[in-house]
Structure formats: C-alpha cells, structure tokens
Design an enzyme around this catalytic site. Structure first.
Site, PDB file in Angstrom:
ATOM      1  N   ASN A   1      33.653  41.989  53.687  1.00  0.00           N
ATOM      2  CA  ASN A   1      34.968  42.516  53.328  1.00  0.00           C
ATOM      3  C   ASN A   1      35.319  42.343  51.851  1.00  0.00           C
ATOM      4  OD1 ASN A   1      38.010  43.064  53.929  1.00  0.00           O
ATOM      5  ND2 ASN A   1      37.938  41.036  52.978  1.00  0.00           N
TER       6      ASN A   1
ATOM      7  N   TYR B   1      34.413  52.362  41.688  1.00  0.00           N
ATOM      8  CA  TYR B   1      34.851  51.841  42.991  1.00  0.00           C
ATOM      9  C   TYR B   1      34.474  52.807  44.109  1.00  0.00           C
ATOM     10  CZ  TYR B   1      37.949  50.209  46.727  1.00  0.00           C
ATOM     11  OH  TYR B   1      38.447  49.769  47.931  1.00  0.00           O
TER      12      TYR B   1
ATOM     13  N   LYS C   1      31.920  52.307  47.298  1.00  0.00           N
ATOM     14  CA  LYS C   1      32.313  52.437  48.706  1.00  0.00           C
ATOM     15  C   LYS C   1      31.488  53.517  49.418  1.00  0.00           C
ATOM     16  CE  LYS C   1      35.163  49.041  48.878  1.00  0.00           C
ATOM     17  NZ  LYS C   1      34.889  47.850  49.691  1.00  0.00           N
TER      18      LYS C   1
ATOM     19  N   VAL D   1      46.303  49.965  51.796  1.00  0.00           N
ATOM     20  CA  VAL D   1      46.708  48.821  52.619  1.00  0.00           C
ATOM     21  C   VAL D   1      47.444  47.812  51.752  1.00  0.00           C
ATOM     22  CG1 VAL D   1      45.878  47.028  54.186  1.00  0.00           C
ATOM     23  CG2 VAL D   1      44.590  49.149  53.947  1.00  0.00           C
TER      24      VAL D   1
ATOM     25  N   SER E   1      48.166  44.756  49.973  1.00  0.00           N
ATOM     26  CA  SER E   1      47.377  43.569  49.595  1.00  0.00           C
ATOM     27  C   SER E   1      47.507  43.406  48.082  1.00  0.00           C
ATOM     28  CB  SER E   1      45.896  43.754  49.951  1.00  0.00           C
ATOM     29  OG  SER E   1      45.308  44.688  49.064  1.00  0.00           O
TER      30      SER E   1
HETATM   31  N1  LIG Z   1      43.983  47.327  49.820  1.00  0.00           N
HETATM   32  C1  LIG Z   1      43.589  48.563  49.978  1.00  0.00           C
HETATM   33  O1  LIG Z   1      44.370  49.510  49.819  1.00  0.00           O
HETATM   34  C2  LIG Z   1      42.189  48.832  50.414  1.00  0.00           C
HETATM   35  C3  LIG Z   1      41.895  50.117  50.863  1.00  0.00           C
HETATM   36  C4  LIG Z   1      40.590  50.403  51.281  1.00  0.00           C
HETATM   37  C5  LIG Z   1      39.635  49.422  51.248  1.00  0.00           C
HETATM   38  N2  LIG Z   1      39.942  48.179  50.788  1.00  0.00           N
HETATM   39  C6  LIG Z   1      38.853  47.190  50.766  1.00  0.00           C
HETATM   40  O2  LIG Z   1      39.221  46.097  51.566  1.00  0.00           O
HETATM   41  C7  LIG Z   1      38.570  44.916  51.122  1.00  0.00           C
HETATM   42  C8  LIG Z   1      39.585  43.806  50.984  1.00  0.00           C
HETATM   43  O3  LIG Z   1      40.534  44.206  50.005  1.00  0.00           O
HETATM   44  P1  LIG Z   1      42.047  43.702  49.992  1.00  0.00           P
HETATM   45  O4  LIG Z   1      42.897  44.873  49.787  1.00  0.00           O
HETATM   46  O5  LIG Z   1      42.310  42.783  51.125  1.00  0.00           O
HETATM   47  O6  LIG Z   1      42.019  42.934  48.598  1.00  0.00           O
HETATM   48  P2  LIG Z   1      42.440  41.480  48.160  1.00  0.00           P
HETATM   49  O7  LIG Z   1      43.701  41.065  48.833  1.00  0.00           O
HETATM   50  O8  LIG Z   1      42.383  41.526  46.680  1.00  0.00           O
HETATM   51  O9  LIG Z   1      41.272  40.592  48.741  1.00  0.00           O
HETATM   52  C9  LIG Z   1      40.001  40.630  48.206  1.00  0.00           C
HETATM   53  C10 LIG Z   1      39.241  39.451  48.714  1.00  0.00           C
HETATM   54  O10 LIG Z   1      37.952  39.471  48.099  1.00  0.00           O
HETATM   55  C11 LIG Z   1      37.707  38.197  47.505  1.00  0.00           C
HETATM   56  N3  LIG Z   1      36.931  38.294  46.280  1.00  0.00           N
HETATM   57  C12 LIG Z   1      37.247  38.988  45.161  1.00  0.00           C
HETATM   58  N4  LIG Z   1      36.303  38.788  44.229  1.00  0.00           N
HETATM   59  C13 LIG Z   1      35.383  37.946  44.772  1.00  0.00           C
HETATM   60  C14 LIG Z   1      34.188  37.375  44.296  1.00  0.00           C
HETATM   61  N5  LIG Z   1      33.719  37.622  43.075  1.00  0.00           N
HETATM   62  N6  LIG Z   1      33.511  36.543  45.091  1.00  0.00           N
HETATM   63  C15 LIG Z   1      33.972  36.264  46.333  1.00  0.00           C
HETATM   64  N7  LIG Z   1      35.096  36.794  46.852  1.00  0.00           N
HETATM   65  C16 LIG Z   1      35.793  37.614  46.069  1.00  0.00           C
HETATM   66  C17 LIG Z   1      39.080  37.675  47.184  1.00  0.00           C
HETATM   67  O11 LIG Z   1      39.011  36.280  47.074  1.00  0.00           O
HETATM   68  P3  LIG Z   1      40.148  35.469  46.269  1.00  0.00           P
HETATM   69  O12 LIG Z   1      41.465  35.886  46.867  1.00  0.00           O
HETATM   70  O13 LIG Z   1      39.780  34.114  46.573  1.00  0.00           O
HETATM   71  O14 LIG Z   1      39.997  35.910  44.860  1.00  0.00           O
HETATM   72  C18 LIG Z   1      39.896  38.155  48.361  1.00  0.00           C
HETATM   73  O15 LIG Z   1      39.809  37.229  49.419  1.00  0.00           O
HETATM   74  C19 LIG Z   1      37.878  45.297  49.819  1.00  0.00           C
HETATM   75  O16 LIG Z   1      36.518  45.535  50.055  1.00  0.00           O
HETATM   76  C20 LIG Z   1      38.569  46.593  49.426  1.00  0.00           C
HETATM   77  O17 LIG Z   1      37.751  47.395  48.640  1.00  0.00           O
HETATM   78  C21 LIG Z   1      41.197  47.865  50.375  1.00  0.00           C
END
Ligand SMILES: NC(=O)c1ccc[n+]([C@@H]2O[C@H](COP(=O)([O-])OP(=O)(O)OC[C@H]3O[C@@H](n4cnc5c(N)ncnc54)[C@H](OP(=O)(O)O)[C@@H]3O)[C@@H](O)[C@H]2O)c1
Length: 368
Positions: free
Chosen positions: A95, A159, A163, A192, A194
């Site tokens: 994730n 990005y 993906k 989403v 976040s």
């Molecule tokens: N939010 C959206 O709109 C959305 C939409 C589609 C897909 N996604 C995908 O969903 C996934 C989760 O995203 P999210 O929105 O939940 O983002 P988020 O809240 O920023 O969470 C990202 C997570 O990845 C971890 N991370 C970041 N850099 C890292 C690294 N170098 N090494 C290890 N862990 C790392 C972060 O850890 P720390 O918090 O400890 O830094 C955090 O737990 C991602 O793959 C993203 O591309 C998100």
C-alpha cells in the site's frame, strides 16, 4: 461489513501492511486486525507507527509489530523481508506510495525516481519474497493499492506511470498465483481522504474533477474479493483461467461478453472503488470481447481495441496457453506440487439476444 470469521485461518496469522500507519493503509490495518489477523506495519514515520501499533493491539487484542523503514531504498525492503522472515505473512498489503503532481519539472528528479523506487521496486521485491512463501504454503493473499490514475495522466506523469505498473504487475501476478491458492486483488481508488490527497488539494480543486472524495474504508471494499463474492460455478467451456477487468465507470452492473462462448454474458463482480472483475476459462488464442455496462454495450479504454467504428469496436486479448509448470525451472514445480485449480468465479447468463446477435460475426480475428 465485517470479514468472515475464518479469514485469518484461510490466509494466515499475520498481515504485513506497508504504509499501514496512515491513510488507506491504516484502514487496512484496522480491518484486518478486526478480522483477527496480527498486524505488522512497515512505514516511515516513527510516531505514527507507534501510535497505530498500540491502538490496534489495544482495540482488537491482536499482536502487532512495526518497522521504521524507508522503502525507497534496497536496504529498506531487504530489512522488511529479513525482519519478518520468522512470521507467517498470510496477507501482504502493498500500500505505501508517494506522488508528485504538477509540471514534470516542478520537483527535482530524485522525487520522481523515489516514486518508482517505492511504488514499483519495493512492491516487486516484497511480492517476490512474501509471495513466494505463500505459493509454497499454498495459501495467502496480496492486495495492491494502485490508483484510478493508472492510465496516462498529465501532471501526474511519474505517479500515473508507477500506478500503471502496479495494476499491470498485480493483475499478471494474480493470474499466476490463482493456481497456488494465493488470491491477489488490485484496488484502484479515486480520490481518498488522506495526507496524500490533502497535499494535492493544495494545488488542485477536486470539486472540479467530477469525482466525489472517498473515505479510506471505501477503498478497502476490495476485500469483497476475499469475502468470496461471486464464487459461483462457471458454465463456460474449459480453457485458461483468465481475468477480465472493467474500471471505466459503471453504476450498477457489468457483464463480460466475448467470442469464446458465442458472446454469452458473464457476470462480473464489484471489487470496490469502481473496479469490476471476473476470472473465467477462455481457450488459448486471440479473442474479441466487450462489456455490457448497465445494459449498454461498451468497450474499455483500458484494453486494446480493434474495429473501425463505434459499433464494431471490440476489445481484444491474446490468451496464452497454460505454461507447462512441470517442466519449468521453478524449483517448487519440480518438488511435485501440482498446480491447484480454483473454482471459477464466473457465471454465465443469457444476454439480450438482439445485442448478442449484433456482436456475433463482427470478429476481426479469424476463428477456427
Ligand atoms: N489518497 C488518494 O487519493 C489515493 C488515491 C488512489 C491511490 N492512492 C494510493 O494509496 C496508497 C496509500 O496512500 P494514502 O492516500 O493513504 O497516503 P498517505 O496517507 O500519505 O499514506 C502513505 C503511507 O505510505 C508510507 N510511506 C511513504 N513513504 C514511505 C517510504 N519511503 N517508506 C515506507 N513507507 C512510506 C507513509 O508512511 P509515513 O506516514 O510513516 O510517512 C504512509 O503510511 C498509496 O499507494 C497511494 O498511491 C491514494
């Protein structure tokens, strides 16, 4: 909707969730803990890791582990593989992800390269290590968090390309692992709530995007796959178990229709976050297919097409024959493991006969 009570037993005692301390990953951690799995989290921020692990342990009474690790580096993902060598990771949630947006030149090149390192390289490495153990055990599951931006997206170039990789890799691995009783699902969430989306919202007005903003638990609906949704027997002919996906927008219903069974409709199943899928046997060779989306014939922009106008435009796919696993170089197949066949999740149903007739005989591939 809670996961089934035998969930932990079916997959294994531990879930490893990368980026499982924030956003979508944290939601995965909670849902899996609620289903009785112990939770191991690998992420970057120490404070969030300690908080998430503590809260999950207390709330669900499961064991937790966490690893402060930078997954953009080889040391980072190797550390995860070695540190969790002694636990049975039954579910891997790939994730963790980062993004950059705006002009390609807005951020330094290192940021772009880091995206590939985390979103692609670490994900392959962890799937390779933990997936292999699942295949050996003949049980397990992997969830990939891809994105709706998995097709080329200007101003999200790196990005969205990363993906695309996640979706393509995840779906290919899914077809490989099915025969070993290891289930794989790829989630493609939209926008989403976040930290990631908050950061993008600083520069982009989501209200103009036409997408509604989802809550993190909306994307974990991909668990429907794991809930066994659609485990109906298939009436389709024998062939290679082949996955079809539709994620181009549907309200209530998507069916698959292709030339291998005379264009009979096959019900697809909603994995969540707008992704519909089905695994169905298809004879090896070239095939044309299309989707019936809320009652309308549609092709998908995400699959190659063939045809000259809207009416004759069909998606196309070349289905490869099953590999001869007995003679593969893979050591597991030499050890006498026979590939396990899973019941198909497909079901066949008759479609509107005029639509079916319309599709018949429009083939651009000459069939035997
Ligand atoms: N939010 C959206 O709109 C959305 C939409 C589609 C897909 N996604 C995908 O969903 C996934 C989760 O995203 P999210 O929105 O939940 O983002 P988020 O809240 O920023 O969470 C990202 C997570 O990845 C971890 N991370 C970041 N850099 C890292 C690294 N170098 N090494 C290890 N862990 C790392 C972060 O850890 P720390 O918090 O400890 O830094 C955090 O737990 C991602 O793959 C993203 O591309 C998100």
């Amino acid at each position: 909707m809670p996961l089934p009570s035998d969930f932990a037993q079916k997959y294994g005692p531990w879930a490893l969730v990368t980026g499982g301390s924030a956003g979508i990953g944290l939601q995965f951690s909670h849902q899996l803990a609620a289903a009785g799995l112990n939770i191991a989290i690998a992420a970057l921020g120490e404070e969030e890791l300690i908080k998430a692990a503590g809260e999950i342990r207390e709330k669900y009474g499961v064991e937790t582990k966490y690893l402060l690790v930078d997954l953009t580096s080889e040391d980072g993902w190797r550390n995860v593989v070695e540190s969790y060598d002694d636990i049975e990771v039954g579910l891997l949630v790939n994730n963790a992800g980062i993004e950059t947006h705006g002009s390609l030149f807005r951020d330094p090149v290192e940021k772009h390269v880091n995206i590939i390192d985390l979103n692609c390289k670490a994900l392959v490495a962890l799937t390779h290590a933990f997936g292999r153990r699942m295949v050996d055990r003949k049980r397990g599951g992997i969830i990939f968090t891809s994105s709706l931006l998995s097709t080329p997206a200007p101003f999200f170039a790196t990005y969205s390309a990363s993906k695309s990789f996640v979706t393509s890799f995840g779906r290919a691995v899914r077809e490989e692992f099915i025969r070993y009783n290891v289930q794989v699902t790829v989630s493609e969430p939209g926008i989403v709530e976040s930290d990631m989306s908050k950061n993008i919202a600083k520069n982009m007005d989501f209200s103009k995007s036409g997408f509604s903003i989802q809550k993190p638990d909306d994307c974990t609906l991909s668990f429907q796959m794991f809930r066994g949704g659609g485990s109906k027997k298939s009436a389709a002919p024998e062939g290679v178990k082949t996955e079809f996906v539709f994620a181009d927008g549907a309200k209530d219903d998507v069916q698959l229709s292709g030339d291998w069974n005379d264009w009979k409709a096959i019900q697809m199943f909603h994995e969540g976050a707008g992704t519909w899928s089905v695994v169905t046997p298809v004879p090896p060779g070239p095939h044309e297919f299309k989707f019936i989306v809320d009652g309308e014939w549609k092709h998908s922009e995400r699959h190659p097409t063939i045809g000259i106008d809207e009416t004759s435009l069909n998606n196309v796919r070349y289905v490869l024959p099953e590999p001869d696993l007995g003679s593969s170089e893979d050591t597991r197949s030499k050890s006498g493991h026979r590939p396990q066949r899973r019941d198909s999740r497909a079901s066949s149903a008759s479609v509107d006969s005029s639509a079916s007739r319309r599709k018949k005989g429009t083939g651009f591939f000459s069939k035997k």
